[in-house]
Design a protein around this motif. Structure first.
Motif, mmCIF file in Angstrom:
data_model
loop_
_atom_site.group_PDB
_atom_site.id
_atom_site.type_symbol
_atom_site.label_atom_id
_atom_site.label_comp_id
_atom_site.label_asym_id
_atom_site.label_seq_id
_atom_site.Cartn_x
_atom_site.Cartn_y
_atom_site.Cartn_z
ATOM 1 N N ARG A 183 30.921 57.033 79.911
ATOM 2 C CA ARG A 183 31.723 56.693 81.090
ATOM 3 C C ARG A 183 32.907 55.819 80.687
ATOM 4 O O ARG A 183 34.033 56.237 80.734
ATOM 5 N N HIS A 184 32.657 54.581 80.292
ATOM 6 C CA HIS A 184 33.733 53.655 79.941
ATOM 7 C C HIS A 184 33.964 53.601 78.441
ATOM 8 O O HIS A 184 34.945 53.043 77.980
ATOM 9 N N PHE A 185 33.051 54.133 77.687
ATOM 10 C CA PHE A 185 33.164 54.199 76.235
ATOM 11 C C PHE A 185 32.264 55.334 75.769
ATOM 12 O O PHE A 185 31.408 55.796 76.506
ATOM 13 N N CYS A 186 32.493 55.784 74.559
ATOM 14 C CA CYS A 186 31.634 56.834 74.005
ATOM 15 C C CYS A 186 30.643 56.182 73.053
ATOM 16 O O CYS A 186 31.033 55.463 72.148
#
Length: 102
Positions: free
Chosen positions: A42-45
């Protein structure tokens, strides 16, 4: 539910950030020391660790937990609002300097 209930590669539904990201369907990547790690994009992988209360093996279980989180948040906001509504302000009759002197 415990980490023993899931296996790497299994699909789960993460509710850890349900109030901001919604319910996130993902896959278990690893289990280490009782913490389940899942793929999170979502906000980072990468992957995040989730505790048993933060992931669910069924959509229904995830929806039920997300609703509980929503209700707890609303109750907390109501308590906070009640505190703000109880605050009252009054201006002093005279101005004071920093030493409490008029």
């Amino acid at each position: 539910m415990s980490a023993a209930d899931v296996k790497p590669g299994q699909s789960v539904f993460v509710t850890k950030f349900a109030l901001s990201d919604g319910i996130v369907p993902t896959t278990v990547t690893a289990i280490k020391n009782g913490i389940v790690f899942v793929a999170y994009h979502r906000h980072f992988c990468g992957e995040i660790g989730v505790t048993p209360s933060e992931y669910h093996t069924t959509r229904e279980g995830a929806a039920k937990r997300a609703e509980q989180l929503r209700q707890m948040k609303v109750a907390g906001l109501r308590r906070q609002l009640a505190k703000f509504e109880a605050i009252s302000f009054s201006a002093p009759d005279q101005l004071e300097d920093g030493r409490g002197q008029p």
